[in-house]
Write a protein that holds these residues in place. Sequence first.
Motif, PDB file in Angstrom:
ATOM      1  N   VAL A 117       0.870  -1.180   0.000  1.00 50.83           N
ATOM      2  CA  VAL A 117       0.000   0.000   0.000  1.00 50.83           C
ATOM      3  C   VAL A 117       0.900   1.221   0.000  1.00 50.83           C
ATOM      4  N   LEU A 118       0.778   2.039  -1.031  1.00 51.97           N
ATOM      5  CA  LEU A 118       1.551   3.277  -1.127  1.00 51.97           C
ATOM      6  C   LEU A 118       0.748   4.389  -0.470  1.00 51.97           C
ATOM      7  N   ARG A 119       1.368   5.021   0.514  1.00 50.78           N
ATOM      8  CA  ARG A 119       0.684   6.094   1.240  1.00 50.78           C
ATOM      9  C   ARG A 119       1.458   7.394   1.070  1.00 50.78           C
ATOM     10  N   PRO A 120       1.365   7.980  -0.131  1.00 47.88           N
ATOM     11  CA  PRO A 120       2.100   9.221  -0.371  1.00 47.88           C
ATOM     12  C   PRO A 120       1.468  10.405   0.335  1.00 47.88           C
ATOM     13  N   SER A 121       2.310  11.384   0.607  1.00 55.76           N
ATOM     14  CA  SER A 121       1.835  12.671   1.074  1.00 55.76           C
ATOM     15  C   SER A 121       1.195  13.402  -0.112  1.00 55.76           C
ATOM     16  N   TRP A 122       0.857  14.650   0.065  1.00 52.73           N
ATOM     17  CA  TRP A 122       0.201  15.416  -0.991  1.00 52.73           C
ATOM     18  C   TRP A 122       1.145  15.600  -2.178  1.00 52.73           C
ATOM     19  N   PHE A 123       0.589  15.535  -3.386  1.00 50.00           N
ATOM     20  CA  PHE A 123       1.388  15.585  -4.605  1.00 50.00           C
ATOM     21  C   PHE A 123       1.904  16.998  -4.880  1.00 50.00           C
ATOM     22  N   MET A 124       3.163  17.103  -5.281  1.00 48.90           N
ATOM     23  CA  MET A 124       3.678  18.374  -5.779  1.00 48.90           C
ATOM     24  C   MET A 124       2.939  18.811  -7.039  1.00 48.90           C
ATOM     25  N   GLN A 125       2.481  17.836  -7.825  1.00 49.03           N
ATOM     26  CA  GLN A 125       1.764  18.149  -9.059  1.00 49.03           C
ATOM     27  C   GLN A 125       0.401  18.788  -8.816  1.00 49.03           C
ATOM     28  N   ASN A 126      -0.058  18.821  -7.553  1.00 44.23           N
ATOM     29  CA  ASN A 126      -1.291  19.546  -7.248  1.00 44.23           C
ATOM     30  C   ASN A 126      -1.174  21.026  -7.601  1.00 44.23           C
ATOM     31  N   PHE A 127       0.071  21.512  -7.714  1.00 39.77           N
ATOM     32  CA  PHE A 127       0.290  22.930  -7.992  1.00 39.77           C
ATOM     33  C   PHE A 127       0.720  23.190  -9.433  1.00 39.77           C
ATOM     34  N   THR A 128       0.893  22.128 -10.224  1.00 37.94           N
ATOM     35  CA  THR A 128       1.384  22.307 -11.586  1.00 37.94           C
ATOM     36  C   THR A 128       0.525  21.601 -12.630  1.00 37.94           C
ATOM     37  N   GLY A 129      -0.386  20.733 -12.226  1.00 36.68           N
ATOM     38  CA  GLY A 129      -1.174  19.945 -13.177  1.00 36.68           C
ATOM     39  C   GLY A 129      -2.585  20.475 -13.335  1.00 36.68           C
ATOM     40  N   ASP A 130      -3.574  19.583 -13.123  1.00 37.26           N
ATOM     41  CA  ASP A 130      -4.978  19.952 -13.333  1.00 37.26           C
ATOM     42  C   ASP A 130      -5.775  20.041 -12.033  1.00 37.26           C
ATOM     43  N   HIS A 131      -5.113  19.938 -10.904  1.00 34.27           N
ATOM     44  CA  HIS A 131      -5.758  20.019  -9.592  1.00 34.27           C
ATOM     45  C   HIS A 131      -6.357  21.408  -9.380  1.00 34.27           C
ATOM     46  N   LEU A 132      -7.319  21.498  -8.467  1.00 36.55           N
ATOM     47  CA  LEU A 132      -7.935  22.791  -8.143  1.00 36.55           C
ATOM     48  C   LEU A 132      -6.886  23.821  -7.756  1.00 36.55           C
ATOM     49  N   HIS A 133      -5.890  23.430  -6.947  1.00 36.58           N
ATOM     50  CA  HIS A 133      -4.854  24.395  -6.551  1.00 36.58           C
ATOM     51  C   HIS A 133      -4.099  24.924  -7.761  1.00 36.58           C
ATOM     52  N   ALA A 134      -3.754  24.042  -8.692  1.00 37.29           N
ATOM     53  CA  ALA A 134      -3.029  24.472  -9.887  1.00 37.29           C
ATOM     54  C   ALA A 134      -3.864  25.445 -10.704  1.00 37.29           C
ATOM     55  N   ARG A 135      -5.158  25.185 -10.780  1.00 37.34           N
ATOM     56  CA  ARG A 135      -6.037  26.062 -11.567  1.00 37.34           C
ATOM     57  C   ARG A 135      -6.145  27.441 -10.938  1.00 37.34           C
ATOM     58  N   THR A 136      -6.260  27.498  -9.602  1.00 35.14           N
ATOM     59  CA  THR A 136      -6.367  28.821  -8.971  1.00 35.14           C
ATOM     60  C   THR A 136      -5.027  29.554  -8.974  1.00 35.14           C
ATOM     61  N   VAL A 137      -3.931  28.801  -8.943  1.00 37.65           N
ATOM     62  CA  VAL A 137      -2.611  29.433  -9.069  1.00 37.65           C
ATOM     63  C   VAL A 137      -2.513  30.122 -10.427  1.00 37.65           C
ATOM     64  N   ARG A 138      -2.900  29.411 -11.488  1.00 38.61           N
ATOM     65  CA  ARG A 138      -2.775  29.977 -12.827  1.00 38.61           C
ATOM     66  C   ARG A 138      -3.768  31.115 -13.062  1.00 38.61           C
TER      67      ARG A 138
END
Length: 286
Positions: free
Chosen positions: A132-153
Amino acid sequence: MSAALVIGATGTTGSRVVAGLVAAGVRVRGASRRGVAVQRAGVGADVEVVRFDWGDADSYGGALGGGVDRVYLVPPPGAADPAAVMLPFLRRARAEGVRRAVLLSSSAIPAGGPAVGQVHAALPGIFDEWAVLRPSWFMQNFTGDHLHARTVRAEGVIRTATGEGRVGFVDAGDIAAVAVRALVDERAPNADLVITGPQALSYGDIAAVLTEVTGRAVVHQRLTREEMAERLAAEMPAAFAGMLADMDRAIAGGAEDRTTGTVERITGRPPHDFRTVAEREAGGRG
């Protein structure tokens, strides 16, 4: 010839897992809801593509069989109770010859916890070989298609209910590298693996790095838990939005302020830092 089934093969981690498996010489069956080629991984021609939808049991047969003996599992997006659909599929997969399963979960959700935590708890009882891979929050949340990335742009703003809480943000490429090893190594981890980047950063820290890398001001706007839940509910089911807002509140209390050595221990190299990833993927690439 054995093969690995990658569910969510066009997604953030799945596309990278596909690329890593192909590079390792593994035959890959890439499954996605639309059954489209894994273009993002750049290896579409080398991958058998099948349609797979967690909500459509008729799509399961095409994903299994044909030598598939390993599976990378990405839960159905936005599902508050993924176990309801995932466990019947996993039992069928085991009966059809799948011997190893690698599940993508979250550092915030332990075995037996909510949502995918129920699948995590059941996995060792279904498969002898598992991780079971239990990653922390993705760095790509700020560079891809995530809500955070969209509001950043769009606005130069990251909105959370995390306060000054810090997170060991992790590169999706590092998660995929761990997943590939968990799928191809002779011995399965048979463990849950908490995966982080090299530093724990606040969302204010993230905004500062993005400001430096992009040359455009980015700020972190603090919301209450209730404000965050309401905002997220515009994008997803209310129950799932509430769970994510609760995770923000947990971050504010220090629940994710940690780093681990999992990436280096499993892959033999250190994890990427956020500045490196932001420079590599500035503008939403990857």
